[in-house]
Design a protein around this motif. Structure first.
Motif, PDB file in Angstrom:
ATOM      1  N   UNK A   1       2.547   3.141  -7.262  1.00 46.80           N
ATOM      2  CA  UNK A   1       1.336   3.113  -6.465  1.00 46.80           C
ATOM      3  C   UNK A   1       1.716   3.362  -5.014  1.00 46.80           C
ATOM      4  N   UNK A   2       1.111   4.394  -4.450  1.00 42.74           N
ATOM      5  CA  UNK A   2       1.436   4.769  -3.082  1.00 42.74           C
ATOM      6  C   UNK A   2       0.538   4.030  -2.085  1.00 42.74           C
ATOM      7  N   UNK A   3       0.951   4.085  -0.848  1.00 41.74           N
ATOM      8  CA  UNK A   3       0.193   3.438   0.216  1.00 41.74           C
ATOM      9  C   UNK A   3      -1.159   4.121   0.392  1.00 41.74           C
ATOM     10  N   UNK A   4      -1.191   5.450   0.213  1.00 44.18           N
ATOM     11  CA  UNK A   4      -2.444   6.179   0.345  1.00 44.18           C
ATOM     12  C   UNK A   4      -3.458   5.742  -0.711  1.00 44.18           C
ATOM     13  N   UNK A   5      -2.992   5.515  -1.934  1.00 40.68           N
ATOM     14  CA  UNK A   5      -3.877   5.082  -3.010  1.00 40.68           C
ATOM     15  C   UNK A   5      -4.429   3.679  -2.732  1.00 40.68           C
ATOM     16  N   UNK A   6      -3.575   2.804  -2.255  1.00 42.18           N
ATOM     17  CA  UNK A   6      -4.020   1.445  -1.916  1.00 42.18           C
ATOM     18  C   UNK A   6      -5.035   1.497  -0.778  1.00 42.18           C
TER      19      UNK A   6
END
Length: 87
Positions: A1-6
């Motif tokens: 899970x990437x920071x952009x998705x979060x």
């Protein structure tokens, strides 16, 4: 899970919070303002005078917009579960 998705999930969650809470808050604000102006012009300083109309207005707002709010929450929950399933 990437920071952009979060960040995207958090952004979507905050938008949905505003959409769900917004109508009730705006109705309470409007009714409170009208009652306050009425109290100021008539010099009636009764605390329960503002409580009962706000309660009734919020209840009516929830009755009218409840379906929209519920569908918004269900769709968001489904999208979150789909993202969890793909991880």
């Amino acid at each position: 899970m990437s920071i952009e998705l979060v960040a995207q999930v958090m952004r979507d969650a905050f938008i949905r919070i505003l959409l769900i809470a917004g109508p009730s808050v705006l109705v309470a604000l409007t009714v409170g303002l009208v009652i306050s102006v009425f109290q100021a012009t008539t010099q009636i300083q009764e605390q329960t005078l503002s409580f009962v109309p706000k309660l009734l207005a919020i209840f009516l707002t929830l009755m009218l917009t409840g379906n929209f709010m519920l569908n918004l929450l269900i769709n968001f929950t489904k999208s979150i579960f789909k993202m969890i399933a793909t991880m």
